[in-house]
Design an enzyme around this catalytic site. Structure first.
Site, PDB file in Angstrom:
ATOM      1  N   GLU A  76      -8.173 -53.055   1.416  1.00  0.00           N
ATOM      2  CA  GLU A  76      -6.996 -52.965   0.562  1.00  0.00           C
ATOM      3  C   GLU A  76      -6.861 -54.218  -0.306  1.00  0.00           C
ATOM      4  OE1 GLU A  76      -5.698 -50.238   0.316  1.00  0.00           O
ATOM      5  OE2 GLU A  76      -5.079 -49.278   2.161  1.00  0.00           O
ATOM      6  N   ASN A  93      -5.276 -48.052  -5.979  1.00  0.00           N
ATOM      7  CA  ASN A  93      -4.909 -49.480  -5.932  1.00  0.00           C
ATOM      8  C   ASN A  93      -6.124 -50.400  -5.992  1.00  0.00           C
ATOM      9  OD1 ASN A  93      -6.041 -49.186  -3.417  1.00  0.00           O
ATOM     10  ND2 ASN A  93      -4.227 -49.759  -2.242  1.00  0.00           N
TER      11      ASN A  93
END
Ligand code: PGA
Length: 248
Positions: free
Chosen positions: A143, A136
């Site tokens: 993140e 990702n």
């Protein structure tokens, strides 16, 4: 950004180990930023070989790891403490007093994170930071959506990361939901970055990192703004790149 494409992942690992060993020979007391996960394993194996067969000396090295799960003690087989000792530290002559890994069991996590930042600075800053990349686009546990100026702190892991890391646990529910991670800003302060990736599952993230716009959606894209960043990838991870990058 220097992009080095290798035919296979074994060559990626050897190239990364060579770059790290070159720094270590030039500066025996260098400060290394280290990573966990599947990606650096081959590089660590090669470093162990260089230590055992060629006397590569780690006695003066100082290390800082990128991240650690919150709630896992160092003795837990999936903690990053355990990973680092099993896969690298116990096989080389690093001084245990020079090893720093975020403490997932810290009583006061905010205070710990502040201490970690200060310790990095006190040791003169990181000379070379090793990085993997999440499918990702995360680096360490930063993140998607992480502040590109962030410092060491606690982060919630994304569903994608929990799914990706479930292979190391009994099931996805066992994966800790929180981690302590160096921030994107902390990583960017290292004097040199070495990002490694292999396999088709990383091809989209590598495409964004090398050729896409810099954006918090893919924290790894910030690497484009670093003056001394090297990306070493295999042909599968490079398969979606428009440009051809043959190395040095
Ligand atoms: P991996 O993870 O090396 O296990 O693919 C990399 C990362 O998530 O940063």
């Amino acid at each position: 950004m220097l992009v080095v494409t290798k035919d296979n992942f074994d060559e990626v690992s050897k190239e990364a180990a060579k770059l790290l060993a070159t720094l270590l020979r030039r500066k025996p007391d260098c400060v290394l930023g280290l990573a966990t996960g599947s990606t650096p394993l081959g590089m660590y194996k090669e470093l162990i070989r260089l230590h055992k067969e060629e006397g590569l000396d780690f006695s003066k090295v100082i290390t800082f790891n990128l991240d650690e799960y919150v709630g896992l003690p160092p003795s837990h087989s999936q903690s990053y403490h355990y990973f680092m000792w099993e896969n690298l530290f116990k096989h080389i002559n690093v001084d245990p007093r020079h090893v720093h890994i975020p403490m997932g069991m810290a009583e006061n996590i905010d205070e710990f994170c502040q201490w970690y930042e200060e310790k990095i600075e006190e040791c003169g800053g990181i000379d070379l930071q090793i990085l993997g990349i999440g499918a990702n686009g995360h680096i360490a546990f930063n993140e998607p959506g992480s502040s590109l100026g962030s410092r060491t702190r606690i982060k919630t892991l994304s569903d994608k990361t929990c799914e990706d890391n479930a292979r190391f646990f009994e099931n996805k529910d066992e994966v800790p939901r929180y981690a302590i991670t160096m921030g994107v800003g902390t990583i960017m302060q290292a004097r040199e970055l070495l990002l490694m990736a292999g396999g088709a599952a990383k091809a989209d993230a590598i495409k964004a990192t090398v050729e896409g716009p810099v954006m918090a959606k893919y924290p790894a894209t910030i690497v484009q703004l670093h003056q001394f960043a090297t990306v070493v990838i295999d042909s599968a991870a490079a398969s979606k790149l428009d440009g051809s990058y043959s190395g040095f």
